[in-house]
Design an enzyme around this catalytic site. Sequence first.
Site, PDB file in Angstrom:
ATOM      1  N   VAL A  23       0.845  -1.199   0.000  1.00 35.62           N
ATOM      2  CA  VAL A  23       0.000   0.000   0.000  1.00 35.62           C
ATOM      3  C   VAL A  23       0.876   1.243   0.000  1.00 35.62           C
ATOM      4  O   VAL A  23       1.902   1.289   0.676  1.00 35.62           O
ATOM      5  CB  VAL A  23      -0.927   0.024   1.240  1.00 35.62           C
ATOM      6  CG1 VAL A  23      -1.680   1.339   1.353  1.00 35.62           C
ATOM      7  CG2 VAL A  23      -1.906  -1.128   1.199  1.00 35.62           C
ATOM      8  N   LYS A  77      -9.754  -3.258  -9.355  1.00 33.78           N
ATOM      9  CA  LYS A  77      -9.568  -4.149 -10.501  1.00 33.78           C
ATOM     10  C   LYS A  77      -9.136  -5.502  -9.961  1.00 33.78           C
ATOM     11  O   LYS A  77      -8.226  -5.595  -9.140  1.00 33.78           O
ATOM     12  CB  LYS A  77      -8.521  -3.595 -11.456  1.00 33.78           C
ATOM     13  CG  LYS A  77      -8.272  -4.517 -12.656  1.00 33.78           C
ATOM     14  CD  LYS A  77      -7.427  -3.868 -13.734  1.00 33.78           C
ATOM     15  CE  LYS A  77      -5.990  -3.831 -13.363  1.00 33.78           C
ATOM     16  NZ  LYS A  77      -5.115  -3.450 -14.501  1.00 33.78           N
ATOM     17  N   HIS A 124     -21.713  -4.294   6.759  1.00 36.08           N
ATOM     18  CA  HIS A 124     -22.711  -3.260   6.480  1.00 36.08           C
ATOM     19  C   HIS A 124     -22.965  -2.450   7.749  1.00 36.08           C
ATOM     20  O   HIS A 124     -22.850  -2.959   8.855  1.00 36.08           O
ATOM     21  CB  HIS A 124     -24.023  -3.897   6.015  1.00 36.08           C
ATOM     22  CG  HIS A 124     -24.022  -4.255   4.570  1.00 36.08           C
ATOM     23  ND1 HIS A 124     -23.291  -5.293   4.056  1.00 36.08           N
ATOM     24  CD2 HIS A 124     -24.635  -3.673   3.517  1.00 36.08           C
ATOM     25  CE1 HIS A 124     -23.481  -5.365   2.758  1.00 36.08           C
ATOM     26  NE2 HIS A 124     -24.282  -4.394   2.400  1.00 36.08           N
TER      27      HIS A 124
END
Length: 125
Positions: A23, A77, A124
């Site tokens: 990252v 992607k 969620h």
Amino acid sequence: ADRLFGPEQYKDAKVSYENVPTVVFSHPPIGTVGLTEPQAAKKYGAENLKIYSSTFTNLFYGIFDMEPADKPKTTMKVVCAGAEEKVVCLHIIGLGADEMLQGFGVAIKIGCTKADLDSCVAIHP
């Protein structure tokens, strides 16, 4: 640590540096795990790859009072190889990419497929 201080069974243990997530902690963060797309094409053959990409608004911006087109986006992607669509690389840029990538790193390390990713329900609110 296991190799140096653990039981005898780990004396020859080695770390695998394959599929280590990477990252860049920029704004927005960007990260990758697995092969690059050219590396995947070389290893598996371009004709055996299927590439999935998606751009979406991060849930963080859901409550902001602004036009959806003006909200910052996240782009992902996923490159899959073979008939079973084994995930061989994943790239992501956007808010939270750094946090999300760790989970994808584990999934790719254990050989997940696109179907495995599709069958998961994300956290969620």
